[in-house]
Write a protein that holds these residues in place. Structure first.
Motif, mmCIF file in Angstrom:
data_model
loop_
_atom_site.group_PDB
_atom_site.id
_atom_site.type_symbol
_atom_site.label_atom_id
_atom_site.label_comp_id
_atom_site.label_asym_id
_atom_site.label_seq_id
_atom_site.Cartn_x
_atom_site.Cartn_y
_atom_site.Cartn_z
ATOM 1 N N LEU A 12 -8.833 -2.269 -7.758
ATOM 2 C CA LEU A 12 -7.410 -1.352 -7.022
ATOM 3 C C LEU A 12 -7.831 -0.576 -6.122
ATOM 4 C CD1 LEU A 12 -4.513 -0.234 -6.971
ATOM 5 C CD2 LEU A 12 -4.814 -0.201 -9.081
ATOM 6 N N GLY A 13 -9.573 0.778 -6.694
ATOM 7 C CA GLY A 13 -9.761 1.152 -5.787
ATOM 8 C C GLY A 13 -10.422 0.611 -4.377
ATOM 9 N N TRP A 14 -10.295 -0.056 -4.023
ATOM 10 C CA TRP A 14 -11.365 -0.602 -2.792
ATOM 11 C C TRP A 14 -9.983 -0.718 -2.039
ATOM 12 C CZ3 TRP A 14 -9.337 -5.309 -0.064
ATOM 13 C CH2 TRP A 14 -9.416 -5.847 0.956
ATOM 14 N N HIS A 15 -8.577 -1.063 -2.606
ATOM 15 C CA HIS A 15 -7.070 -1.096 -1.693
ATOM 16 C C HIS A 15 -5.918 0.181 -2.131
ATOM 17 C CE1 HIS A 15 -5.645 -5.235 -2.312
ATOM 18 N NE2 HIS A 15 -6.277 -5.828 -2.588
ATOM 19 N N THR A 16 -6.738 0.438 -2.452
ATOM 20 C CA THR A 16 -6.457 1.821 -2.636
ATOM 21 C C THR A 16 -6.619 2.780 -1.258
ATOM 22 O OG1 THR A 16 -5.539 2.329 -4.817
ATOM 23 C CG2 THR A 16 -5.375 4.129 -3.262
ATOM 24 N N ALA A 17 -8.344 2.735 -1.556
ATOM 25 C CA ALA A 17 -9.377 3.407 -0.139
ATOM 26 C C ALA A 17 -8.573 2.605 1.064
ATOM 27 C CB ALA A 17 -11.095 3.030 -0.167
ATOM 28 N N CYS A 18 -8.948 1.344 1.152
ATOM 29 C CA CYS A 18 -7.598 1.274 2.073
ATOM 30 C C CYS A 18 -7.091 1.825 2.600
ATOM 31 C CB CYS A 18 -7.963 -0.297 2.203
ATOM 32 S SG CYS A 18 -9.772 -0.947 2.129
ATOM 33 N N ARG A 19 -5.883 1.935 1.656
ATOM 34 C CA ARG A 19 -4.295 1.676 2.252
ATOM 35 C C ARG A 19 -4.435 3.533 3.092
ATOM 36 N NH1 ARG A 19 0.631 -0.341 1.749
ATOM 37 N NH2 ARG A 19 2.061 0.634 1.950
ATOM 38 N N LEU A 20 -5.987 4.668 2.071
ATOM 39 C CA LEU A 20 -5.163 5.950 3.060
ATOM 40 C C LEU A 20 -6.260 5.905 3.821
ATOM 41 C CD1 LEU A 20 -7.194 6.979 -0.837
ATOM 42 C CD2 LEU A 20 -4.754 8.132 0.537
ATOM 43 N N ARG A 21 -7.066 4.824 4.148
ATOM 44 C CA ARG A 21 -7.472 4.973 5.637
ATOM 45 C C ARG A 21 -6.564 4.342 7.120
ATOM 46 N NH1 ARG A 21 -13.208 3.020 6.589
ATOM 47 N NH2 ARG A 21 -13.129 2.583 8.654
ATOM 48 N N ALA A 22 -6.000 3.665 6.301
ATOM 49 C CA ALA A 22 -5.001 3.151 7.398
ATOM 50 C C ALA A 22 -4.087 3.331 7.198
ATOM 51 C CB ALA A 22 -4.806 1.260 6.417
ATOM 52 N N LEU A 23 -3.360 3.962 6.350
ATOM 53 C CA LEU A 23 -2.085 5.023 7.173
ATOM 54 C C LEU A 23 -1.879 6.055 6.739
ATOM 55 C CD1 LEU A 23 0.512 2.700 4.686
ATOM 56 C CD2 LEU A 23 -0.480 2.152 6.899
ATOM 57 N N HIS A 24 -2.971 6.811 6.095
ATOM 58 C CA HIS A 24 -2.852 7.783 6.604
ATOM 59 C C HIS A 24 -4.428 8.665 6.686
ATOM 60 C CE1 HIS A 24 0.390 7.997 3.534
ATOM 61 N NE2 HIS A 24 -0.503 7.276 3.128
ATOM 62 N N ARG A 283 -10.904 -9.002 22.576
ATOM 63 C CA ARG A 283 -9.458 -8.495 22.378
ATOM 64 C C ARG A 283 -10.380 -7.925 20.594
ATOM 65 N NH1 ARG A 283 -6.100 -9.743 26.167
ATOM 66 N NH2 ARG A 283 -6.585 -11.012 27.433
ATOM 67 N N GLY A 284 -8.816 -7.467 20.235
ATOM 68 C CA GLY A 284 -9.130 -7.621 18.554
ATOM 69 C C GLY A 284 -9.433 -5.636 18.468
ATOM 70 N N GLU A 285 -10.221 -5.945 17.686
ATOM 71 C CA GLU A 285 -10.926 -4.566 17.147
ATOM 72 C C GLU A 285 -9.419 -4.068 16.582
ATOM 73 O OE1 GLU A 285 -14.461 -5.145 17.319
ATOM 74 O OE2 GLU A 285 -15.062 -3.562 18.745
ATOM 75 N N HIS A 286 -8.909 -4.934 15.325
ATOM 76 C CA HIS A 286 -8.699 -4.078 14.512
ATOM 77 C C HIS A 286 -8.289 -4.937 13.466
ATOM 78 C CE1 HIS A 286 -5.503 -7.034 16.831
ATOM 79 N NE2 HIS A 286 -5.413 -7.012 15.860
ATOM 80 N N TYR A 287 -7.456 -4.550 12.069
ATOM 81 C CA TYR A 287 -7.141 -5.143 11.008
ATOM 82 C C TYR A 287 -5.622 -4.729 10.948
ATOM 83 C CZ TYR A 287 -7.532 -0.488 9.141
ATOM 84 O OH TYR A 287 -7.046 0.671 8.584
ATOM 85 N N HIS A 288 -5.411 -5.552 9.387
ATOM 86 C CA HIS A 288 -3.641 -5.730 9.231
ATOM 87 C C HIS A 288 -3.296 -5.321 7.701
ATOM 88 C CE1 HIS A 288 -3.585 -7.324 13.574
ATOM 89 N NE2 HIS A 288 -3.820 -8.765 12.008
ATOM 90 N N LEU A 289 -2.616 -5.211 7.338
ATOM 91 C CA LEU A 289 -2.485 -4.652 5.462
ATOM 92 C C LEU A 289 -1.955 -6.025 5.765
ATOM 93 C CD1 LEU A 289 -0.988 -0.932 5.679
ATOM 94 C CD2 LEU A 289 -3.454 -1.459 4.749
ATOM 95 N N HIS A 290 -1.044 -6.402 6.129
ATOM 96 C CA HIS A 290 0.022 -7.876 5.412
ATOM 97 C C HIS A 290 -0.064 -8.748 6.272
ATOM 98 C CE1 HIS A 290 1.134 -5.120 1.589
ATOM 99 N NE2 HIS A 290 1.105 -4.285 3.044
ATOM 100 N N LYS A 291 -0.495 -8.670 8.072
ATOM 101 C CA LYS A 291 0.223 -9.650 8.704
ATOM 102 C C LYS A 291 -0.666 -11.281 8.266
ATOM 103 C CE LYS A 291 1.561 -8.180 13.065
ATOM 104 N NZ LYS A 291 0.965 -7.721 13.798
ATOM 105 N N VAL A 292 0.045 -11.965 8.974
ATOM 106 C CA VAL A 292 -0.653 -13.746 9.374
ATOM 107 C C VAL A 292 -0.687 -13.878 10.346
ATOM 108 C CG1 VAL A 292 -0.785 -16.113 8.263
ATOM 109 C CG2 VAL A 292 0.016 -13.851 6.054
ATOM 110 N N GLU A 293 -2.019 -13.998 10.516
ATOM 111 C CA GLU A 293 -2.268 -14.324 11.992
ATOM 112 C C GLU A 293 -3.426 -14.708 12.584
ATOM 113 O OE1 GLU A 293 -2.570 -10.765 15.611
ATOM 114 O OE2 GLU A 293 -4.431 -11.100 14.645
ATOM 115 N N ARG A 294 -2.839 -16.017 13.326
ATOM 116 C CA ARG A 294 -3.817 -17.474 13.529
ATOM 117 C C ARG A 294 -4.819 -16.965 14.920
ATOM 118 N NH1 ARG A 294 -1.969 -23.176 12.254
ATOM 119 N NH2 ARG A 294 -2.292 -21.997 9.961
ATOM 120 N N PHE A 295 -5.796 -17.038 15.191
ATOM 121 C CA PHE A 295 -6.370 -17.576 16.560
ATOM 122 C C PHE A 295 -7.047 -18.884 16.956
ATOM 123 C CE2 PHE A 295 -8.723 -13.309 17.241
ATOM 124 C CZ PHE A 295 -7.587 -12.347 16.627
#
Length: 371
Positions: A12-24, A283-295
């Motif tokens: 949970l700590g990792w998920h929370t740190a990721c969310r703080l980074r991504a959205l805040h 291309r790319g250089e990003h990440y997603h919180l929920h999106k499912v993506e195929r290359f």
């Protein structure tokens, strides 16, 4: 806002740190066992912090007494460190719904809440006590964090776990738990239950077995029409990554050329698109919180790189249009694709959702981890 997370390297700590980074845009101070070893060391780590998200806990140990007292000791250590600051700090406690039950874990979590509530009130801060149900999500530890993590890893490995005492369990995805913790910062919220969704244990296993039969063998996307199914799918994908990649579809050839599927989806909304990339470009250089993506590499030579957010190790795949292949991007993994050949690279992309410019779920980040 300067935020510290106890247990910041855990699930949970990792998920929370990721969310703080991504959205805040917040880089949390992630505190582990070394910082929690003593109040003095922890106090030093909190010197420049405004908010503490207390996620650290003990839910497995050699004895019931260790489980109960372990959670109490963590709270006592944090309480002493908070008092030593000599100023108000806000604390949000990732408690458990089991705090309402008379068992070792529940008693320990409840006692910890009482200790922290009294301390935070004494130093003039705000204390939110959030009671979380069973958590699941990407990169949970099998045999530790939840039965969902255990099922996912067992099914990916080709085994079939047994369900005994089938019943509904209330589940909450770790990103939803993280969102609740962050939203509670600066508020007094005593013993507030964060609701999950009741899910039958056997239905989780059945979903994973279907994913093994269809997704792990040919990359077929299940019906992602509900948030629960999408979250279970992302949990399965995390357990299967990177070992199952890349996949190559069956190629049907005749005198006209070759034909092969790039995406077969069981339902829901999605979008597919193509790109050409010049040699040396990426291309790319990003990440997603929920999106499912195929290359899907159709023509040319490509290198795909992925790095789990807040980690350093990079996973690399080499794909060629000579053998059309694809890799799915796990949630919360930074990724890119680069043309490493001498000719044009043709790539087909698919995502499970239509692009929303106002909420694209596409967070910029480079493969090279920021320092």
């Amino acid at each position: 806002m300067r935020v510290a997370i106890t247990g910041g390297h855990g699930f949970l700590g990792w998920h929370t740190a990721c969310r703080l980074r991504a959205l805040h845009g917040t880089r949390a101070v992630r505190l582990g066992r070394a910082e929690m070893a003593s109040a003095e060391v922890l106090g030093q780590a909190l010197a420049d912090v405004d908010v503490v998200l207390h996620v650290a806990g003990v839910n497995r140990a050699d004895s019931d007494a260790e489980v109960e007292q372990g959670n109490v000791r963590l709270a006592e250590t944090l309480a002493a460190a908070l008092k030593a600051q000599g100023r108000p700090l806000h604390v949000v406690y990732a408690n458990s719904v089991q705090a309402q039950l008379d068992n070792p874990y529940g008693r320990g979590k409840a006692a910890a809440a009482a200790i922290l509530s009294e301390t935070v009130q004494a130093i003039g801060g705000r204390f939110a006590d959030l009671l979380l149900p069973n958590l699941f999500g990407e990169h949970g530890r099998p045999g530790y964090n939840s039965f969902v993590a255990t099922f996912a890893h067992e099914v990916v490995a080709g085994r079939t776990p047994q369900v005994t005492g089938d019943r509904e369990i209330e589940l909450l995805h770790a990103q939803d738990a993280a969102a609740a913790l962050i939203a509670a910062v600066g508020q007094d919220r005593p013993a507030e239950v964060v609701p999950g969704e009741p899910v039958l244990i056997s239905s989780v296993l059945a979903a994973f077995e279907e994913m093994r039969a269809n997704y792990s063998t040919r990359g077929e996307i299940p019906d992602l029409g509900t948030a629960m199914m999408r979250n279970l799918f992302n949990t399965y994908r995390a357990a299967a990554f990177p070992e199952m990649w890349p996949l190559s579809p069956q190629v049907h050839s005749d005198d006209r050329g070759d034909l092969f599927e790039t995406v077969r989806a069981g339902g829901g909304t999605g979008m597919a698109f193509m790109s050409t990339t010049r040699p040396g470009q990426k291309r790319g250089e990003h990440y997603h919180l929920h999106k499912v993506e195929r290359f899907f590499v159709v023509k040319g030579e490509a290198e795909i790189q992925l790095r789990r957010l807040l980690h350093d190790d990079v996973v690399t795949f080499r794909l060629s249009g000579d053998k059309p292949s694809f890799v799915d991007m796990p949630a919360l993994w930074v990724h890119n694709i680069r043309n490493v050949g001498d000719t044009e690279l043709v790539t087909m992309f698919w995502a499970d959702q239509l692009l929303d410019p106002d909420n694209p779920d596409q967070l910029p980040e480079t493969i090279d981890p920021p320092r």
